[in-house]
Design a protein around this motif. Structure first.
Motif, short mmCIF file in Angstrom:
data_model
loop_
_atom_site.label_atom_id
_atom_site.label_comp_id
_atom_site.label_asym_id
_atom_site.label_seq_id
_atom_site.Cartn_x
_atom_site.Cartn_y
_atom_site.Cartn_z
N LEU A 128 126.25 -16.62 88.16
CA LEU A 128 126.00 -15.18 88.14
C LEU A 128 124.54 -14.87 87.87
N ARG A 129 123.93 -15.56 86.92
CA ARG A 129 122.55 -15.24 86.56
C ARG A 129 121.60 -15.43 87.73
N SER A 130 121.82 -16.46 88.53
CA SER A 130 120.92 -16.69 89.66
C SER A 130 120.93 -15.53 90.64
N GLY A 131 122.03 -14.81 90.70
CA GLY A 131 122.08 -13.63 91.55
C GLY A 131 121.49 -12.41 90.91
N LEU A 132 121.54 -12.36 89.57
CA LEU A 132 121.05 -11.18 88.85
C LEU A 132 119.53 -11.20 88.67
N TYR A 133 119.01 -12.30 88.14
CA TYR A 133 117.56 -12.33 87.89
C TYR A 133 117.12 -13.75 87.58
N ASP A 134 115.81 -13.95 87.63
CA ASP A 134 115.20 -15.22 87.23
C ASP A 134 114.03 -14.91 86.30
N TYR A 135 114.00 -15.61 85.18
CA TYR A 135 112.92 -15.43 84.21
C TYR A 135 112.15 -16.73 84.08
N ASP A 136 110.86 -16.67 84.35
CA ASP A 136 110.00 -17.85 84.30
C ASP A 136 109.40 -17.99 82.91
N ARG A 167 111.98 -11.65 87.85
CA ARG A 167 112.29 -11.13 89.18
C ARG A 167 113.79 -10.97 89.33
N LEU A 168 114.23 -9.80 89.77
CA LEU A 168 115.63 -9.57 90.04
C LEU A 168 116.05 -10.33 91.29
N GLY A 169 117.27 -10.86 91.27
CA GLY A 169 117.81 -11.51 92.45
C GLY A 169 118.43 -10.49 93.39
N MET A 170 119.08 -10.99 94.45
CA MET A 170 119.71 -10.10 95.42
C MET A 170 120.78 -9.24 94.76
N LEU A 171 121.59 -9.84 93.93
CA LEU A 171 122.66 -9.12 93.25
C LEU A 171 122.09 -8.09 92.29
N GLY A 172 121.11 -8.50 91.49
CA GLY A 172 120.50 -7.58 90.54
C GLY A 172 119.80 -6.43 91.21
N THR A 173 119.10 -6.69 92.31
CA THR A 173 118.40 -5.63 93.03
C THR A 173 119.37 -4.60 93.59
N ALA A 174 120.53 -5.07 94.05
CA ALA A 174 121.52 -4.16 94.63
C ALA A 174 122.01 -3.13 93.62
N PHE A 175 121.97 -3.47 92.33
CA PHE A 175 122.50 -2.57 91.30
C PHE A 175 121.40 -1.73 90.63
N LEU A 176 120.18 -1.78 91.12
CA LEU A 176 119.16 -0.88 90.61
C LEU A 176 119.55 0.57 90.89
N PRO A 177 119.21 1.49 89.99
CA PRO A 177 119.58 2.90 90.23
C PRO A 177 118.83 3.48 91.42
N ARG A 178 119.60 4.00 92.38
CA ARG A 178 119.06 4.64 93.57
C ARG A 178 119.96 5.81 93.95
N ARG A 179 119.42 6.71 94.77
CA ARG A 179 120.22 7.83 95.25
C ARG A 179 121.15 7.40 96.38
N LEU A 180 120.70 6.44 97.17
CA LEU A 180 121.50 5.89 98.26
C LEU A 180 121.83 4.43 97.96
N PRO A 181 123.00 3.97 98.35
CA PRO A 181 123.38 2.59 98.04
C PRO A 181 122.62 1.58 98.90
N ARG A 182 122.44 0.39 98.37
CA ARG A 182 121.98 -0.76 99.15
C ARG A 182 123.20 -1.49 99.71
N VAL A 183 122.99 -2.22 100.80
CA VAL A 183 124.03 -3.08 101.35
C VAL A 183 123.81 -4.49 100.82
N THR A 228 111.39 -7.15 92.20
CA THR A 228 112.73 -7.11 92.78
C THR A 228 112.83 -8.15 93.90
N ALA A 229 113.98 -8.20 94.53
CA ALA A 229 114.18 -9.12 95.65
C ALA A 229 113.53 -8.63 96.93
N ASP A 230 113.02 -7.39 96.92
CA ASP A 230 112.29 -6.86 98.07
C ASP A 230 110.81 -7.21 97.93
N GLN A 231 110.22 -7.67 98.99
CA GLN A 231 108.84 -8.14 98.94
C GLN A 231 107.89 -7.05 98.45
#
Length: 354
Positions: A128-136, A167-183, A228-231
């Motif tokens: 789960l953590r690998s999808g949520l975030y990585d801390y160096d 850095r947030l992973g793909m899973l963590g980035t998807a759950f960031l607060p936004r007005r529109l959902p991410r896929v 985030t997981a977005d460049q």
């Protein structure tokens, strides 16, 4: 609703129409109904400007540049995707390899103009953590020891912004607060360790997760910017917790190689893909602009369908491979190499354990 979304075969309540044709003058924010009271989330802070991350070309690679006709869309697919969007629930898509499970996420994102798909590929080592975030942590300690800009040589880690090393992973980035959902595409969950579906339950139910490294530092740094997981994108996190505002559109794929826990299945809607028909295969070929008038196309599609009935369907993308070779000059009417080549592309995929 615009003319490009009208369809005699699609119920009026549906936002997703299944063709992959992008919304025109009406945005998703105007079409998306309110969440059920039990699936409403109030995460923040919302970004001042809602930036839709640009697609990185993966959508065109998977779907082709042309759009499907509504005649080639499975009505049940449309129903289940829209139900998942309305109810803010993950959609578990099961089917054989190559049946278009992963492509569904890209079709949703293209049609609803939600930008780049966040794809989280699953292996037996994924947790789960690998999808949520990585801390160096090591990188931060080394940076503190060498004294980068903003910190004195031989200083402490506390002098360095922790967000520069998280850095947030793909899973963590998807759950960031936004007005529109991410896929979010969680690809091949059945490859995971047995614990991962259980570990996802709280996230799917609560729509939030904590980052312990940030919660421990919350008194000193209540607001932290992380990657985030977005460049080249960063996001602000308050109090070390990430909580969504718009629950992401989650597509989870499975090849049907294992059973999932009942508690996990209760939190998902389920859809099983069907074997593509000859018309659907022809539409897929057209979408990828593979010489639609080529004389060998119909013959290869017919052979592919017949082979599927007799021996089990190979992944549909193998039809594209064969057609590409045929239109590139490899096909010979009386040659022996072509049937042998097609067998190599298709037949071995039907062997046990493939």
């Amino acid at each position: 609703m615009t003319s490009t979304q009208n369809s005699e075969t699609t119920p009026a309540w549906c936002i997703y129409r299944g063709t992959g044709h992008p919304l025109d003058d009406i945005g998703l924010a105007d079409l998306l109904p309110s969440a059920p009271p039990w699936r409403t989330f109030d995460g923040g802070p919302l970004p001042e400007v809602e930036v839709v991350p640009e697609d990185d070309g993966e959508t065109d690679r998977r779907l082709g540049r042309k759009h499907r006709s509504a005649l080639h869309v499975d009505p049940h697919e449309i129903e289940m995707v829209n139900a998942a969007i309305y109810l803010r629930r993950p959609l578990l898509v099961t089917g054989r390899p190559g049946s278009g499970k992963s492509s569904l996420a890209y079709r949703i994102s293209r049609e609803l103009r939600l930008g780049r798909v966040l794809r989280w590929p699953i292996t037996s080592n994924t947790d789960l953590r690998s999808g949520l975030y990585d801390y160096d942590a090591i990188g931060r300690a080394q940076a503190a020891a060498t004294g980068p800009a903003g910190a004195a040589p031989g200083g402490t880690e506390e002098e360095l912004p922790i967000g520069d090393f998280l850095r947030l992973g793909m899973l963590g980035t998807a759950f960031l607060p936004r007005r529109l959902p991410r896929v979010l595409l969680i690809d091949e969950l059945d490859k995971s360790d047995s614990d991962l579906p259980h570990d996802l339950l709280s996230l799917f139910e609560d729509g939030e997760f904590a980052i312990p490294e940030l919660t421990r530092a919350a008194r000193r740094a209540p607001e932290v910017e992380v990657f985030t997981a977005d460049q080249d994108q960063r996001a602000r996190i308050d109090g070390g917790r990430v909580r969504c505002a718009a629950f992401p559109i989650i597509v989870i794929t499975s090849n049907g190689e294992r059973e999932f826990p009942p508690a996990f299945l209760r939190r998902c809607l389920q859809y099983r893909t069907k074997t593509p028909s000859a018309d659907q295969l022809a539409a897929m070929v057209t979408a990828h602009a593979l010489d639609p008038d080529n004389e060998h196309r119909s013959r290869l599609i017919e052979e592919f369908v017949e082979r599927s009935r007799a021996k089990g369907a190979p992944p549909a993308d193998k039809l594209l491979d064969a057609l590409y070779l045929a239109t590139s000059g490899a096909y010979q009417e009386d040659g022996e190499s072509w049937p042998r080549l097609v067998d190599a592309l298709w037949q071995h995929l039907n062997s046990p354990g493939a």
